[in-house]
Scaffold this active site. Structure first.
Site, PDB file in Angstrom:
ATOM      1  N   TYR A   1      -4.596  17.628  -6.461  1.00  0.00           N
ATOM      2  CA  TYR A   1      -3.954  16.573  -7.260  1.00  0.00           C
ATOM      3  C   TYR A   1      -2.688  17.107  -7.926  1.00  0.00           C
ATOM      4  CZ  TYR A   1      -3.282  13.422 -11.284  1.00  0.00           C
ATOM      5  OH  TYR A   1      -2.741  12.588 -12.233  1.00  0.00           O
TER       6      TYR A   1
ATOM      7  N   ASP B   1       0.861  -1.184   0.000  1.00  0.00           N
ATOM      8  CA  ASP B   1       0.000   0.000   0.000  1.00  0.00           C
ATOM      9  C   ASP B   1       0.898   1.234   0.000  1.00  0.00           C
ATOM     10  OD1 ASP B   1      -1.709   2.178   0.691  1.00  0.00           O
ATOM     11  OD2 ASP B   1      -3.158   0.714   1.453  1.00  0.00           O
TER      12      ASP B   1
HETATM   13  N1  LIG Z   1      -5.236   8.800 -16.702  1.00  0.00           N
HETATM   14  C1  LIG Z   1      -4.868  10.016 -17.112  1.00  0.00           C
HETATM   15  O1  LIG Z   1      -5.559  10.651 -17.919  1.00  0.00           O
HETATM   16  C2  LIG Z   1      -3.592  10.627 -16.609  1.00  0.00           C
HETATM   17  C3  LIG Z   1      -3.314  11.949 -16.987  1.00  0.00           C
HETATM   18  C4  LIG Z   1      -2.133  12.522 -16.539  1.00  0.00           C
HETATM   19  C5  LIG Z   1      -1.251  11.809 -15.758  1.00  0.00           C
HETATM   20  N2  LIG Z   1      -1.554  10.528 -15.388  1.00  0.00           N
HETATM   21  C6  LIG Z   1      -0.589   9.825 -14.547  1.00  0.00           C
HETATM   22  O2  LIG Z   1      -0.298   8.566 -15.149  1.00  0.00           O
HETATM   23  C7  LIG Z   1      -0.014   7.598 -14.138  1.00  0.00           C
HETATM   24  C8  LIG Z   1      -0.863   6.349 -14.359  1.00  0.00           C
HETATM   25  O3  LIG Z   1      -2.232   6.717 -14.266  1.00  0.00           O
HETATM   26  P1  LIG Z   1      -3.410   5.709 -14.641  1.00  0.00           P
HETATM   27  O4  LIG Z   1      -4.292   6.401 -15.613  1.00  0.00           O
HETATM   28  O5  LIG Z   1      -2.870   4.372 -15.000  1.00  0.00           O
HETATM   29  O6  LIG Z   1      -4.163   5.647 -13.232  1.00  0.00           O
HETATM   30  P2  LIG Z   1      -5.282   4.628 -12.716  1.00  0.00           P
HETATM   31  O7  LIG Z   1      -5.839   3.855 -13.850  1.00  0.00           O
HETATM   32  O8  LIG Z   1      -6.206   5.427 -11.863  1.00  0.00           O
HETATM   33  O9  LIG Z   1      -4.460   3.623 -11.786  1.00  0.00           O
HETATM   34  C9  LIG Z   1      -3.971   4.001 -10.550  1.00  0.00           C
HETATM   35  C10 LIG Z   1      -3.198   2.853  -9.961  1.00  0.00           C
HETATM   36  O10 LIG Z   1      -2.655   3.277  -8.697  1.00  0.00           O
HETATM   37  C11 LIG Z   1      -2.966   2.297  -7.732  1.00  0.00           C
HETATM   38  N3  LIG Z   1      -3.064   2.890  -6.399  1.00  0.00           N
HETATM   39  C12 LIG Z   1      -3.785   3.972  -6.022  1.00  0.00           C
HETATM   40  N4  LIG Z   1      -3.649   4.170  -4.689  1.00  0.00           N
HETATM   41  C13 LIG Z   1      -2.809   3.187  -4.233  1.00  0.00           C
HETATM   42  C14 LIG Z   1      -2.287   2.852  -2.965  1.00  0.00           C
HETATM   43  N5  LIG Z   1      -2.596   3.549  -1.842  1.00  0.00           N
HETATM   44  N6  LIG Z   1      -1.438   1.793  -2.867  1.00  0.00           N
HETATM   45  C15 LIG Z   1      -1.129   1.071  -3.971  1.00  0.00           C
HETATM   46  N7  LIG Z   1      -1.598   1.327  -5.205  1.00  0.00           N
HETATM   47  C16 LIG Z   1      -2.434   2.376  -5.329  1.00  0.00           C
HETATM   48  C17 LIG Z   1      -4.318   1.731  -8.174  1.00  0.00           C
HETATM   49  O11 LIG Z   1      -4.546   0.519  -7.537  1.00  0.00           O
HETATM   50  P3  LIG Z   1      -6.074  -0.013  -7.248  1.00  0.00           P
HETATM   51  O12 LIG Z   1      -6.529  -0.633  -8.545  1.00  0.00           O
HETATM   52  O13 LIG Z   1      -5.894  -0.988  -6.148  1.00  0.00           O
HETATM   53  O14 LIG Z   1      -6.892   1.198  -6.863  1.00  0.00           O
HETATM   54  C18 LIG Z   1      -4.061   1.607  -9.671  1.00  0.00           C
HETATM   55  O15 LIG Z   1      -3.298   0.454  -9.959  1.00  0.00           O
HETATM   56  C19 LIG Z   1      -0.229   8.323 -12.799  1.00  0.00           C
HETATM   57  O16 LIG Z   1       0.995   8.781 -12.313  1.00  0.00           O
HETATM   58  C20 LIG Z   1      -1.113   9.495 -13.163  1.00  0.00           C
HETATM   59  O17 LIG Z   1      -0.931  10.577 -12.256  1.00  0.00           O
HETATM   60  C21 LIG Z   1      -2.693   9.926 -15.804  1.00  0.00           C
END
Ligand SMILES: NC(=O)c1ccc[n+]([C@@H]2O[C@H](COP(=O)([O-])OP(=O)(O)OC[C@H]3O[C@@H](n4cnc5c(N)ncnc54)[C@H](OP(=O)(O)O)[C@@H]3O)[C@@H](O)[C@H]2O)c1
Length: 295
Positions: free
Chosen positions: A124, A35
């Site tokens: 955020y 976590d």
């Molecule tokens: N999606 C976008 O449009 C976007 C835009 C700009 C930047 N980003 C960046 O890109 C990266 C990847 O984003 P994404 O879209 O793949 O995000 P996502 O689909 O929301 O996935 C988030 C991941 O983080 C894990 N997580 C959250 N809290 C946690 C905790 N306390 N301990 C362990 N794991 C935890 C989640 O696990 P669970 O499944 O267990 O919740 C999930 O695997 C991030 O750094 C994000 O800031 C994304």
């Protein structure tokens, strides 16, 4: 190449697992295993891993919820990557982290470059900026800022718009927010390709530092949605433009935050393709995947 990956279940985490198959030996860590609100557990996981590189695909990405839960957002987006980078530097293993266009305030008339000052306007954004700074304070670290990520995986804007397009007659979409969509699968493929370079790179290597990674060009949320929905023969929605203000969300969004990926091209020789064909490909793949009989 052995890579330790934080985050297995999210959008980019899943794309990395798919892209790395057969190319990397990837060890992924889910929330149940580590976590990210527990920095001691984060550190222990890095110290225990047999790996050449660590990357982090996990984050607190609920932008509106972060306004009400700043401690949780900062724990996951700032303290955890700080612990990852510190443990990596203790072991002299390189570390790659992901960040966001939300570090900018959106007051720009051109795509943002890495040297532009970051002025986040949401919890955020502030938590992600704090994470960037903590990571980049360590040697052999890279931060890739991405924006508006879409792919075959997880909950993302393209998948969400396609779903809504099938269930609504009228879909109101924000037309006054501009940015650069990022193909999550291209991002994952790039990271897998770049992994050996990061693993071999010394402290002063140009492969480390801050990079923007987004598809080329700028679009509005409205045109982004329209490009996806136009690919779906089963859509029934008519799109109507609306404003960001009409949504009254808890967190402010930068009104214009396109990312210039020129530095990525100069250092890695990688130029992401224009956003529209990338969005169309992802939409086509999602439509095909939904048409396939469930197994
Ligand atoms: N999606 C976008 O449009 C976007 C835009 C700009 C930047 N980003 C960046 O890109 C990266 C990847 O984003 P994404 O879209 O793949 O995000 P996502 O689909 O929301 O996935 C988030 C991941 O983080 C894990 N997580 C959250 N809290 C946690 C905790 N306390 N301990 C362990 N794991 C935890 C989640 O696990 P669970 O499944 O267990 O919740 C999930 O695997 C991030 O750094 C994000 O800031 C994304």
């Amino acid at each position: 190449m052995k890579v330790l990956q934080f985050g297995a279940t999210g959008q980019v985490g899943q794309a990395l697992i798919a892209a790395g198959r057969g190319k990397l030996s990837l060890t992924t860590l889910t929330r149940a295993e580590v976590d990210l609100t527990d920095p001691a557990a984060v550190r222990a996981a890095v110290l225990a891993a047999d790996c050449d590189l660590v990357w982090n695909a996990a984050a607190f990405t609920m932008v509106d919820r972060a306004e009400a839960e700043p401690e949780a957002a900062f724990a996951v987006n700032a303290t955890a990557p700080e612990a990852m980078a510190a443990a990596c530097s203790e072991r002299d293993v390189p570390f790659v982290h992901l960040s966001t266009d939300s570090v900018f305030d959106g007051q720009t008339d051109r795509p943002y470059v890495e040297a532009d000052p970051a002025r986040p306007i949401s919890v955020y954004g502030r938590s992600k900026l704090a994470g960037e700074a903590a990571v980049l304070a360590r040697p052999r670290t890279a931060v890739l800022r991405v924006s508006w990520v879409f792919s075959l995986y997880g909950r993302n804007y393209v998948a969400f718009m396609l779903e809504l397009g099938r269930t609504r007659d009228v879909l109101k979409v924000v037309a006054d927010q501009y940015g650069s969509p990022t193909d999550g699968e291209a991002l994952a493929a790039f990271m897998v390709e770049a992994a050996p370079r990061w693993a071999a790179g010394g402290a002063g290597d140009a492969a480390f530092g801050l990079f923007h990674f987004a598809n080329a060009g700028e679009t509005s949320r409205f045109d982004f949605a329209q490009a996806a929905i136009a690919r779906d023969p089963l859509t029934r929605a008519h799109l109507e433009p609306t404003t960001q203000a009409a949504f009254a969300e808890a967190a402010a969004r930068p009104p214009r935050s396109p990312l210039d990926s020129g530095k990525l091209a100069r250092v890695f020789g990688f130029t992401p393709q224009p956003w529209r064909p990338a969005v169309e490909r992802a939409a086509d793949q999602l439509v095909l995947a939904w048409a396939a009989p469930a197994r």
